[in-house]
Design a protein around this motif. Structure first.
Motif: not given
Length: 288
Positions: A45-47, A137, A149, A152, A155
């Motif tokens: 994930s981009v997280d 982000l 978050e 995000a 996603e």
């Protein structure tokens, strides 16, 4: 991951005519969706990207990342292969939601749904959107990680993979809509919205091995691979944009198949017209 690496390094074993590349690819995508995604709960994930960025700034603690071994192994592998092959190995082969979109695209074709190609004048600006989302982000994460978050949620991975679509209805509708759109616009989310793909594209913009084979005729005059490329990563000159390419290997398969590659078919036609016999197919390693 070992098999994916073998496939990339020894592509001649899988791409030559009669080697059933599509079956191998489908097998990997099924494994990616079933094991990495739904069983191991390991979609990246981009997280994870801005968590790593913050860890570098605030003090790196590997113990935090080792809490989830699947994610840790997949991230290490993705990070290394980014600089070797570009983002294509992960985005094209190891992303569960990307695999779901490919299954949806294949289903759409089987159902006879129209396959839409976004006009270049619209497609190019839309591709920039994912980079804007990623940078937004990342900047937000340094100001407020909790806010980043929440944002995000662009996603759909958490909804579609982690929670199996069992979630408050707007999230479920959003994830389902992206899959439905992919039935007519190939991997629309990956192309226009995915901040993870954008981050990986930036990091892997200049891979060590630009190994996708091209011919002198690619782009001038032949445009076959460009028209066949569903992700739209080949430009009119025949060059491949590795920031957008998911390395499905379809263009390489076409080039290595003299029954499908336009220059080879044209040469065979000229030989036939000249009354010469067409030589038998040679393995990739024996061809120029």
């Amino acid at each position: 991951l070992g098999f994916a690496t073998l496939l990339f390094l020894r592509q001649s074993l899988f791409i030559a005519p009669g080697r059933h590349l599509h079956r191998w690819r489908y097998a990997v995508l099924i494994f990616t969706t079933g094991f990495i995604g739904y069983y191991a709960q390991g979609p990246l994930s981009v997280d994870n990207i801005y968590t790593l960025m913050l860890a570098v700034v605030d003090g790196f603690d590997i113990g935090v990342f080792l809490l989830d071994p699947i994610l840790f192994i997949l991230w290490i592998y993705t990070f290394v292969t980014l600089f070797l092959f570009g983002r294509g190995l992960f985005c094209g082969w190891l992303c569960p939601f990307g695999a779901l979109q490919e299954f949806a695209s294949d289903l759409g074709k089987r159902l006879g749904l129209p396959q839409w190609r976004v006009a270049p004048t619209i497609d190019r600006p839309l591709r920039l959107l994912k980079y804007v989302i990623f940078l937004g982000l990342s900047a937000t994460a340094f100001l407020s990680l909790s806010t980043a978050e929440v944002l995000a949620e662009v996603e759909p991975f958490k909804t579609a993979i982690t929670l199996n679509f069992v979630r408050y209805w707007p999230f479920a509708v959003y994830a389902v809509a992206l899959i439905v759109v992919s039935m007519t616009v190939h991997k629309a989310y990956c192309r226009y919205l995915c901040p993870l793909g954008a981050g990986l594209a930036i990091a892997g913009a200049f891979p060590l091995f630009k190994w996708l084979h091209r011919r002198a005729e690619c782009g001038n005059p032949c445009q076959l691979c460009r028209h066949k490329c569903e992700i739209g990563a080949i430009d009119r000159s025949g060059q491949i944009d590795y920031r957008e390419c998911v390395q499905c290997l379809e263009c390489v398969r076409i080039i290595e198949d003299p029954r499908e590659c336009a220059p080879d078919r044209l040469a065979a036609k000229h030989r036939l017209a000249a009354g010469t016999a067409i030589p038998p197919l040679l393995p990739i390693s024996s061809r120029d």
